[in-house]
Design an enzyme around this catalytic site. Structure first.
Site, PDB file in Angstrom:
ATOM      1  N   HIS A   1      51.367 -20.498 -51.987  1.00 51.66           N
ATOM      2  CA  HIS A   1      50.398 -20.077 -53.009  1.00 51.66           C
ATOM      3  C   HIS A   1      50.847 -18.755 -53.639  1.00 51.66           C
ATOM      4  O   HIS A   1      50.849 -18.605 -54.855  1.00 51.66           O
ATOM      5  CB  HIS A   1      49.014 -19.831 -52.390  1.00 51.66           C
ATOM      6  CG  HIS A   1      48.313 -21.041 -51.873  1.00 51.66           C
ATOM      7  ND1 HIS A   1      47.761 -21.098 -50.615  1.00 51.66           N
ATOM      8  CD2 HIS A   1      48.052 -22.248 -52.443  1.00 51.66           C
ATOM      9  CE1 HIS A   1      47.173 -22.270 -50.444  1.00 51.66           C
ATOM     10  NE2 HIS A   1      47.343 -22.990 -51.525  1.00 51.66           N
TER      11      HIS A   1
ATOM     12  N   LYS B   1      36.361 -30.638 -47.515  1.00 53.33           N
ATOM     13  CA  LYS B   1      37.499 -30.204 -46.689  1.00 53.33           C
ATOM     14  C   LYS B   1      37.115 -29.484 -45.391  1.00 53.33           C
ATOM     15  O   LYS B   1      37.983 -29.103 -44.631  1.00 53.33           O
ATOM     16  CB  LYS B   1      38.414 -29.304 -47.525  1.00 53.33           C
ATOM     17  CG  LYS B   1      39.269 -30.100 -48.515  1.00 53.33           C
ATOM     18  CD  LYS B   1      40.427 -29.288 -49.047  1.00 53.33           C
ATOM     19  CE  LYS B   1      41.364 -30.126 -49.896  1.00 53.33           C
ATOM     20  NZ  LYS B   1      42.441 -29.349 -50.482  1.00 53.33           N
TER      21      LYS B   1
ATOM     22  N   ARG C   1      54.322 -29.438 -55.183  1.00 51.28           N
ATOM     23  CA  ARG C   1      55.263 -29.405 -54.065  1.00 51.28           C
ATOM     24  C   ARG C   1      56.168 -30.618 -54.038  1.00 51.28           C
ATOM     25  O   ARG C   1      57.349 -30.514 -53.811  1.00 51.28           O
ATOM     26  CB  ARG C   1      54.489 -29.368 -52.733  1.00 51.28           C
ATOM     27  CG  ARG C   1      53.971 -28.018 -52.398  1.00 51.28           C
ATOM     28  CD  ARG C   1      52.908 -28.099 -51.351  1.00 51.28           C
ATOM     29  NE  ARG C   1      51.718 -28.741 -51.896  1.00 51.28           N
ATOM     30  CZ  ARG C   1      50.548 -28.740 -51.318  1.00 51.28           C
ATOM     31  NH1 ARG C   1      50.393 -28.175 -50.158  1.00 51.28           N
ATOM     32  NH2 ARG C   1      49.515 -29.321 -51.892  1.00 51.28           N
TER      33      ARG C   1
ATOM     34  N   SER D   1      48.046 -25.312 -46.447  1.00 52.90           N
ATOM     35  CA  SER D   1      47.086 -24.612 -45.593  1.00 52.90           C
ATOM     36  C   SER D   1      46.808 -25.420 -44.330  1.00 52.90           C
ATOM     37  O   SER D   1      46.647 -24.853 -43.244  1.00 52.90           O
ATOM     38  CB  SER D   1      45.770 -24.372 -46.360  1.00 52.90           C
ATOM     39  OG  SER D   1      46.004 -23.579 -47.498  1.00 52.90           O
TER      40      SER D   1
HETATM   41  P1  ADP Z   1      43.410 -27.709 -53.561  1.00 51.93           P
HETATM   42  O1  ADP Z   1      42.338 -27.854 -52.539  1.00 51.93           O
HETATM   43  O2  ADP Z   1      42.902 -27.626 -54.974  1.00 51.93           O
HETATM   44  O3  ADP Z   1      44.580 -28.659 -53.421  1.00 51.93           O
HETATM   45  P2  ADP Z   1      45.043 -25.690 -52.371  1.00 51.93           P
HETATM   46  O4  ADP Z   1      44.528 -24.401 -51.861  1.00 51.93           O
HETATM   47  O5  ADP Z   1      45.532 -26.683 -51.365  1.00 51.93           O
HETATM   48  O6  ADP Z   1      43.936 -26.264 -53.290  1.00 51.93           O
HETATM   49  O7  ADP Z   1      46.191 -25.400 -53.434  1.00 51.93           O
HETATM   50  C1  ADP Z   1      45.966 -24.625 -54.580  1.00 51.93           C
HETATM   51  C2  ADP Z   1      47.146 -24.764 -55.524  1.00 51.93           C
HETATM   52  O8  ADP Z   1      48.332 -24.272 -54.906  1.00 51.93           O
HETATM   53  C3  ADP Z   1      47.465 -26.199 -55.916  1.00 51.93           C
HETATM   54  O9  ADP Z   1      47.930 -26.209 -57.236  1.00 51.93           O
HETATM   55  C4  ADP Z   1      48.558 -26.577 -54.952  1.00 51.93           C
HETATM   56  O10 ADP Z   1      49.357 -27.625 -55.475  1.00 51.93           O
HETATM   57  C5  ADP Z   1      49.328 -25.273 -54.896  1.00 51.93           C
HETATM   58  N1  ADP Z   1      50.099 -25.152 -53.661  1.00 51.93           N
HETATM   59  C6  ADP Z   1      49.677 -25.308 -52.404  1.00 51.93           C
HETATM   60  N2  ADP Z   1      50.688 -25.123 -51.523  1.00 51.93           N
HETATM   61  C7  ADP Z   1      51.785 -24.844 -52.271  1.00 51.93           C
HETATM   62  C8  ADP Z   1      53.164 -24.576 -51.969  1.00 51.93           C
HETATM   63  N3  ADP Z   1      53.598 -24.578 -50.715  1.00 51.93           N
HETATM   64  N4  ADP Z   1      54.005 -24.341 -52.995  1.00 51.93           N
HETATM   65  C9  ADP Z   1      53.549 -24.372 -54.273  1.00 51.93           C
HETATM   66  N5  ADP Z   1      52.281 -24.626 -54.627  1.00 51.93           N
HETATM   67  C10 ADP Z   1      51.406 -24.867 -53.646  1.00 51.93           C
END
Ligand code: ADP
Length: 161
Positions: free
Chosen positions: A18, A42, A91, A129
């Protein structure tokens, strides 16, 4: 005109994946707002307040980044804040279908808000996460994978419970 991007997500908790997207976004846009959306389905580990505090502590070095939370629709939030862009990370191919669906729905709701995707840095392509929580739950070291404040917060959740 100030160029504002909203970086939405659950951030339960924020990871280095992130942070990489946020840091790169902060170089492109005048301002970036990281917006925590409370996704009820979630069953989160951290409360919204805890997640906000962790993002704040992890982005202190980025002066044009702010942190916020919302319970509503992303597109309504973006409009209210006068954001031109929703910034998301990608990703793998597995992210694509879900993101395509959300982006199409958002474009239907407001064609003026553009969704932009950044490919993850290769070193974080496996990072989520959920994986972090799984590793931390068993007491393994996540210090290379999440910002420093998150390491401590995970220890407090899992060890001192
Ligand atoms: P959501 O519940 O909306 O998927 P996340 O917290 O899982 O939210 O992710 C928020 C954003 O960060 C999303 O656009 C997700 O694709 C991106 N993201 C999550 N992990 C990574 C990573 N390892 N590398 C790049 N982007 C990521």
């Amino acid at each position: 005109m100030t160029r504002l991007a909203v970086c939405p997500g659950s951030f339960d908790p924020i990871t280095n994946g992130h942070l990489d997207i946020i840091e790169r976004g902060a170089k492109i846009f005048d301002r970036v707002t990281v917006a925590v959306f409370n996704n009820q389905s979630k069953s989160p580990l951290f409360t919204v307040e805890e997640r906000l505090a962790l993002i704040e502590a992890s982005t202190r070095h980025l002066p044009n980044v702010s942190v916020d939370a919302s319970n509503g629709l992303l597109i309504d939030y973006a409009k209210k804040k006068n954001a031109q862009v929703v910034l998301r990370g990608l990703r793998a191919v597995s992210d694509f279908e879900y993101e395509m669906q959300i982006t199409s729905a958002n474009r239907k709701l407001d064609p003026d808000v553009e969704t932009l995707f950044m490919m993850t840095n290769n070193q974080y392509s496996f990072l989520s996460s959920s994986i972090i929580k799984e590793i931390a739950k068993y007491g393994s070291n996540v210090s290379d994978l999440v910002p420093e404040p998150v390491v401590t917060a995970l220890q407090n959740k899992y060890i001192h419970q």
